[in-house]
Scaffold this motif. Structure first.
Motif, PDB file in Angstrom:
ATOM      1  N   THR A  20       0.812  -1.220   0.000  1.00 44.39           N
ATOM      2  CA  THR A  20       0.000   0.000   0.000  1.00 44.39           C
ATOM      3  C   THR A  20       0.845   1.270   0.000  1.00 44.39           C
ATOM      4  OG1 THR A  20      -0.168  -0.123   2.425  1.00 44.39           O
ATOM      5  CG2 THR A  20      -1.951  -1.112   1.134  1.00 44.39           C
ATOM      6  N   THR A  21       2.149   1.132   0.260  1.00 41.11           N
ATOM      7  CA  THR A  21       3.017   2.297   0.256  1.00 41.11           C
ATOM      8  C   THR A  21       3.414   2.711  -1.157  1.00 41.11           C
ATOM      9  OG1 THR A  21       3.915   1.732   2.438  1.00 41.11           O
ATOM     10  CG2 THR A  21       5.213   3.238   1.081  1.00 41.11           C
ATOM     11  N   ASN A  22       3.753   1.704  -1.989  1.00 38.56           N
ATOM     12  CA  ASN A  22       4.243   2.027  -3.332  1.00 38.56           C
ATOM     13  C   ASN A  22       3.468   1.353  -4.462  1.00 38.56           C
ATOM     14  OD1 ASN A  22       5.148  -0.645  -3.251  1.00 38.56           O
ATOM     15  ND2 ASN A  22       7.209  -0.051  -2.588  1.00 38.56           N
ATOM     16  N   GLY A  23       2.506   0.506  -4.140  1.00 39.52           N
ATOM     17  CA  GLY A  23       1.678  -0.120  -5.162  1.00 39.52           C
ATOM     18  C   GLY A  23       2.263  -1.354  -5.806  1.00 39.52           C
ATOM     19  N   ASN A  24       3.397  -1.850  -5.316  1.00 40.13           N
ATOM     20  CA  ASN A  24       4.007  -3.034  -5.915  1.00 40.13           C
ATOM     21  C   ASN A  24       3.234  -4.300  -5.557  1.00 40.13           C
ATOM     22  OD1 ASN A  24       6.089  -1.484  -6.959  1.00 40.13           O
ATOM     23  ND2 ASN A  24       7.475  -1.876  -5.243  1.00 40.13           N
ATOM     24  N   PRO A  25       3.107  -5.256  -6.484  1.00 39.22           N
ATOM     25  CA  PRO A  25       2.488  -6.547  -6.159  1.00 39.22           C
ATOM     26  C   PRO A  25       3.444  -7.399  -5.333  1.00 39.22           C
ATOM     27  CG  PRO A  25       3.286  -6.570  -8.409  1.00 39.22           C
ATOM     28  CD  PRO A  25       3.517  -5.180  -7.904  1.00 39.22           C
ATOM     29  N   ILE A  26       2.886  -8.221  -4.449  1.00 43.17           N
ATOM     30  CA  ILE A  26       3.685  -9.017  -3.515  1.00 43.17           C
ATOM     31  C   ILE A  26       3.280 -10.489  -3.632  1.00 43.17           C
ATOM     32  CG2 ILE A  26       4.364  -9.323  -1.099  1.00 43.17           C
ATOM     33  CD1 ILE A  26       3.252  -6.461  -0.611  1.00 43.17           C
ATOM     34  N   TRP A  27       4.281 -11.361  -3.573  1.00 49.75           N
ATOM     35  CA  TRP A  27       4.032 -12.802  -3.572  1.00 49.75           C
ATOM     36  C   TRP A  27       4.747 -13.450  -2.379  1.00 49.75           C
ATOM     37  CZ3 TRP A  27       5.036 -10.015  -7.930  1.00 49.75           C
ATOM     38  CH2 TRP A  27       4.066 -10.060  -8.955  1.00 49.75           C
ATOM     39  N   THR A  28       4.265 -14.631  -2.014  1.00 43.71           N
ATOM     40  CA  THR A  28       4.925 -15.420  -0.984  1.00 43.71           C
ATOM     41  C   THR A  28       5.826 -16.440  -1.664  1.00 43.71           C
ATOM     42  OG1 THR A  28       3.006 -15.200   0.481  1.00 43.71           O
ATOM     43  CG2 THR A  28       4.593 -16.939   0.996  1.00 43.71           C
ATOM     44  N   GLN A  29       7.110 -16.435  -1.328  1.00 45.58           N
ATOM     45  CA  GLN A  29       8.053 -17.382  -1.901  1.00 45.58           C
ATOM     46  C   GLN A  29       7.907 -18.749  -1.240  1.00 45.58           C
ATOM     47  OE1 GLN A  29      11.536 -14.779  -1.159  1.00 45.58           O
ATOM     48  NE2 GLN A  29      11.975 -14.971  -3.347  1.00 45.58           N
ATOM     49  N   ALA A  30       8.598 -19.735  -1.790  1.00 42.00           N
ATOM     50  CA  ALA A  30       8.491 -21.104  -1.291  1.00 42.00           C
ATOM     51  C   ALA A  30       8.898 -21.211   0.175  1.00 42.00           C
ATOM     52  CB  ALA A  30       9.344 -22.035  -2.143  1.00 42.00           C
ATOM     53  N   ASP A  31       9.855 -20.388   0.613  1.00 39.06           N
ATOM     54  CA  ASP A  31      10.324 -20.457   2.004  1.00 39.06           C
ATOM     55  C   ASP A  31       9.492 -19.590   2.945  1.00 39.06           C
ATOM     56  OD1 ASP A  31      11.098 -17.927   1.277  1.00 39.06           O
ATOM     57  OD2 ASP A  31      13.253 -18.222   1.630  1.00 39.06           O
ATOM     58  N   GLY A  32       8.418 -18.975   2.424  1.00 40.00           N
ATOM     59  CA  GLY A  32       7.538 -18.181   3.269  1.00 40.00           C
ATOM     60  C   GLY A  32       7.857 -16.704   3.304  1.00 40.00           C
ATOM     61  N   THR A  33       8.995 -16.278   2.766  1.00 40.74           N
ATOM     62  CA  THR A  33       9.324 -14.866   2.732  1.00 40.74           C
ATOM     63  C   THR A  33       8.531 -14.164   1.642  1.00 40.74           C
ATOM     64  OG1 THR A  33      11.203 -15.254   1.253  1.00 40.74           O
ATOM     65  CG2 THR A  33      11.642 -15.263   3.622  1.00 40.74           C
ATOM     66  N   LEU A  34       8.442 -12.852   1.736  1.00 40.31           N
ATOM     67  CA  LEU A  34       7.657 -12.059   0.803  1.00 40.31           C
ATOM     68  C   LEU A  34       8.564 -11.307  -0.164  1.00 40.31           C
ATOM     69  CD1 LEU A  34       5.032 -10.618   3.322  1.00 40.31           C
ATOM     70  CD2 LEU A  34       4.761 -12.562   1.780  1.00 40.31           C
ATOM     71  N   VAL A  35       8.129 -11.242  -1.405  1.00 40.35           N
ATOM     72  CA  VAL A  35       8.895 -10.549  -2.441  1.00 40.35           C
ATOM     73  C   VAL A  35       7.938  -9.671  -3.235  1.00 40.35           C
ATOM     74  CG1 VAL A  35       8.628 -12.492  -4.046  1.00 40.35           C
ATOM     75  CG2 VAL A  35      10.461 -10.834  -4.410  1.00 40.35           C
ATOM     76  N   GLN A  36       8.423  -8.492  -3.630  1.00 37.75           N
ATOM     77  CA  GLN A  36       7.598  -7.564  -4.401  1.00 37.75           C
ATOM     78  C   GLN A  36       8.268  -7.253  -5.736  1.00 37.75           C
ATOM     79  OE1 GLN A  36       7.525  -3.476  -2.697  1.00 37.75           O
ATOM     80  NE2 GLN A  36       9.161  -4.165  -1.304  1.00 37.75           N
ATOM     81  N   PHE A  37       7.445  -7.021  -6.750  1.00 37.62           N
ATOM     82  CA  PHE A  37       7.965  -6.589  -8.040  1.00 37.62           C
ATOM     83  C   PHE A  37       8.118  -5.077  -7.990  1.00 37.62           C
ATOM     84  CE2 PHE A  37       7.106  -5.010 -12.410  1.00 37.62           C
ATOM     85  CZ  PHE A  37       8.288  -5.456 -12.984  1.00 37.62           C
ATOM     86  N   ASP A  38       9.344  -4.611  -8.107  1.00 41.10           N
ATOM     87  CA  ASP A  38       9.642  -3.183  -8.000  1.00 41.10           C
ATOM     88  C   ASP A  38       9.361  -2.531  -9.358  1.00 41.10           C
ATOM     89  OD1 ASP A  38      10.453  -0.803  -6.976  1.00 41.10           O
ATOM     90  OD2 ASP A  38      12.600  -1.233  -7.047  1.00 41.10           O
TER      91      ASP A  38
END
Length: 303
Positions: free
Chosen positions: A84-102
């Protein structure tokens, strides 16, 4: 070896299906002039791949055949939502961490830290190993309810079909209605993130021309577009009238019935596509056409 294409089809695995079937029916109303009979059937099915040659998964862009899972389960990226800060989409990786497309940043992907959502300084990635099973493409329950009502010489048939427990990858919504060529977008794009003050619906990210492959994992299953495939459909509705025998016997006929009939009148479903029964491949709806409404008028004549 003389085989065209140097390949051939073979049975390389085993699948087990099991479930239960229930049927109940009878007269709901039975009087001299009025009769109403209802018949209900309900079935469950559990589908499981029990073995594959070599135990190796068979994976395409949308589905997976894996031991212990249902045949061609939906297999893709686990969508988390929008930063919600920058509008990037976020996914959950296989290890449970979160990654966003910048989207417009220095890195393609960056680590997403909920405690510091504006930080996009740590490079990350989202690759095929981050995909996971997102649901069965095969219904786990289905059935029908048939109602036949007769009143004197009139007859009415109302038949419902229902099915559910499966998921559908709405590739039409992903690739056709959320393309980033800005051509014929669906209304979903109106819910996009525009600013921290206008965060949108929380599921549609900030958009960028030509970025649909990364924003939506276009061409692959993404849970952002995986929907419930359950439905109930009015499959058949017919109304008929049978002429009294004392009238038709004068013209040497034993039975004359006129009727009007409609098929696929309406469907109750939460699926946002055209028809949850339509798929262009197992579990995937890619611009599939809905079942058509059919209206007919006819006569049954017996000599």
């Amino acid at each position: 070896m003389g085989i065209p294409g140097n390949s051939y089809y073979d049975n390389i695995g085993k699948v087990r299906n099991h479930g239960y079937e229930f049927t109940i029916g009878g007269d709901v109303v039975a009087t001299k002039d009025l009769k109403w009979r209802a018949d209900l059937n309900f079935s469950t099915v559990s589908n499981e791949v029990t073995s594959l040659y070599g135990g190796d998964d068979i994976i395409d862009n949308y589905t997976i055949i894996r031991e212990g899972e249902s045949y061609r389960s939906l297999y893709g990226y686990d969508y988390y939502g929008v930063n919600t800060t920058n509008g990037n989409p976020i996914w959950t990786q296989a290890d449970g961490t979160l990654v966003q497309f910048d989207t417009f940043g220095a890195y393609d992907y960056a680590v997403y830290d909920p405690a510091n959502p504006s930080d996009v300084s740590q490079a990350s990635s989202l690759d095929a190993d981050d995909r996971k099973v997102l649901g069965s493409s095969i219904p786990t329950w289905y059935g029908g309810l048939n109602n036949t009502v007769t009143y004197k010489n009139f007859d009415l048939n109302v038949f419902f079909r229902f099915s559910g427990g499966n998921k559908i990858m709405n590739a039409s919504r992903q690739g056709s209605l959320m393309n980033m060529d800005f051509s014929n977008n669906g209304v979903e794009v109106l819910g996009r993130w525009q600013s921290a003050e206008v965060p949108g619906d929380g599921m549609t990210p900030k958009i960028g021309y030509g970025d649909d492959d990364a924003l939506f994992n276009n061409g692959y299953t993404d849970s952002h577009f995986v929907e419930d495939g359950s439905y109930i459909k009015l499959a058949n509705l017919s109304l008929g009238y049978t002429f009294p025998k004392n009238l038709i016997s004068k013209i040497d006929l034993s039975k004359v019935r006129l009727y009007i009939q409609a098929q696929n009148m309406f469907t109750l479903t939460n699926y946002s596509g055209l028809d949850p029964e339509t798929s262009t491949r197992t579990g995937v709806d890619w611009d599939g056409l809905p079942q058509q409404k059919v209206f007919s008028l006819g006569a049954n004549i017996t000599f």
